[in-house]
Write an enzyme that holds these catalytic residues in place. Structure first.
Site, short mmCIF file in Angstrom:
data_model
loop_
_atom_site.label_atom_id
_atom_site.label_comp_id
_atom_site.label_asym_id
_atom_site.label_seq_id
_atom_site.Cartn_x
_atom_site.Cartn_y
_atom_site.Cartn_z
CG HIS A 1 -94.65 -93.09 110.03
ND1 HIS A 1 -93.55 -92.35 109.64
CD2 HIS A 1 -95.54 -92.99 108.99
CE1 HIS A 1 -93.75 -91.85 108.44
NE2 HIS A 1 -94.96 -92.21 108.03
CD GLU B 1 -99.18 -94.87 101.80
OE1 GLU B 1 -97.96 -94.93 102.00
OE2 GLU B 1 -100.00 -94.63 102.72
CG HIS C 1 -99.31 -89.71 104.07
ND1 HIS C 1 -98.85 -90.86 104.68
CD2 HIS C 1 -98.90 -88.68 104.85
CE1 HIS C 1 -98.20 -90.54 105.78
NE2 HIS C 1 -98.22 -89.23 105.91
CG HIS D 1 -108.54 -88.14 119.80
ND1 HIS D 1 -108.69 -87.38 120.95
CD2 HIS D 1 -107.96 -89.29 120.21
CE1 HIS D 1 -108.22 -88.04 121.98
NE2 HIS D 1 -107.77 -89.20 121.56
CG HIS E 1 -105.47 -94.19 124.80
ND1 HIS E 1 -104.31 -93.45 124.76
CD2 HIS E 1 -106.36 -93.51 124.02
CE1 HIS E 1 -104.47 -92.38 124.00
NE2 HIS E 1 -105.71 -92.38 123.55
#
Length: 332
Positions: free
Chosen positions: A122, A60, A63, A287, A230
């Site tokens: 986000h 985290e 990032h 992806h 999806h």
């Protein structure tokens, strides 16, 4: 200073892509709450010794460090742009506003315990930042006069970009609700029959704030319905991309057309493999990266077609479509 701006814009674009991938890695490794506070970690600028779940905490924080570096570069670019032209070229200032909002979403992701609405926004904000950064880079380059293009093709290109945005949002919703591995078969959804798929409650935008959504809170049938929604969105997107690619190909723009088709098919294959193999992290990251690349391709095509329309409005004679460098090269 003006010579610095294109290079800086390219650097911002590459860093924005890295931030998107790091965000995806943080999400799929369950590290979104590795640090329970923001912007530090347990009150420290780094991960303190003895912190629980140190690996997730460092994931985290890395990032956050990279995202913070992106904020610094975007701020510098906005300052350079302001000094050069003020409000006449607001692209860098708009990018700064988007990145600032992204920082707020990053804070809310932690304080609201990875609330799916915020996490999905986000993700969309990250891809939007990437696209705006690349568009700003392209506009800073000296462009030759483009060829003309039919309005219908421009509308189709905008539709493709919009459809991709919706599909990315659905993908983010699938990920944050842990529905990626819920349907390990084709064409159905494993043990969940078509009649049991809960489409109506699959996208619950009214999920309450408060509980932790780190493991997702939707039921089995709701997750299965979300996953299949999806997949259906992917089919619709592929149809739109195929129509756009055919339109580009007929105009003699073979390389952009082939690039869009290949990127779209690669995304479909990666998505299906991820579902069948229980969403391994490398496939999930590929992806996400594929979606980002496809977004850049569509931004490039839209940019070119808009330049073509502007040239036609000015009554300019057709010329080569765009100079290099760009993500795509013209067909001979």
């Amino acid at each position: 200073m003006p010579r610095l701006q294109p290079s800086l814009a390219l650097g911002i674009t590459l860093l924005a892509l890295l931030v998107v991938l790091l965000g995806a890695y943080t999400r799929v490794t369950g590290s979104g709450l590795g640090c329970p506070d923001w912007p530090g970690c347990y009150g420290s600028i780094g991960v303190p010794d003895g912190a629980p779940a140190a690996v997730q905490a460092w994931t985290e924080m890395i990032h956050r460090y990279v995202a913070g570096s992106l904020m610094v570069l975007v701020t510098l670019q906005a300052w350079l742009s302001w000094r050069r032209s003020g409000w006449r070229e607001p692209a860098a200032l708009i990018l700064l506003a988007v990145v600032t909002f992204q920082a707020m979403l990053g804070m809310w992701t932690v304080t609201l315990k990875v609330w799916p609405q915020v996490v999905t926004l986000h993700l969309l904000g990250g891809v939007t930042t990437l696209c705006l950064a690349y568009l700003h880079f392209r506009r800073l380059q000296a462009n030759a006069r483009p060829t003309g293009s039919p309005p219908r093709l421009r509308h189709l290109a905008w539709l493709a970009l919009l459809a991709l945005g919706v599909q990315i949002a659905l993908g983010g919703w699938v990920s944050t609700n842990h529905a990626g591995a819920i349907c390990p078969s084709m064409p159905g959804c494993g043990a969940v029959a078509w009649s049991a798929l809960d489409f109506s409650n699959a996208v619950q935008l009214g999920q309450p704030v408060g509980p932790s959504y780190l493991a997702g809170n939707l039921g089995l049938n709701e997750r299965a319905g979300l996953h299949m929604l999806h997949r259906l969105g992917a089919v619709a997107l592929l149809v739109i991309l195929a129509a756009l690619a055919w339109g580009l190909y007929r105009r003699g723009l073979r390389r952009p057309a082939v690039a869009i088709v290949l990127a779209g098919l690669a995304q479909a294959v990666l998505g299906l493999l991820g579902a069948l193999l229980a969403t391994p992290i490398p496939l999930t990251l590929a992806h996400t990266g594929g979606a980002a690349v496809l977004a850049l391709l569509l931004v490039e095509v839209n940019h070119r077609l808009n330049l073509a329309a502007q040239a036609a409005d000015r009554g300019e004679a057709p010329a080569r479509w765009l100079p290099r460098p760009s993500l795509l090269r013209d067909a001979p």
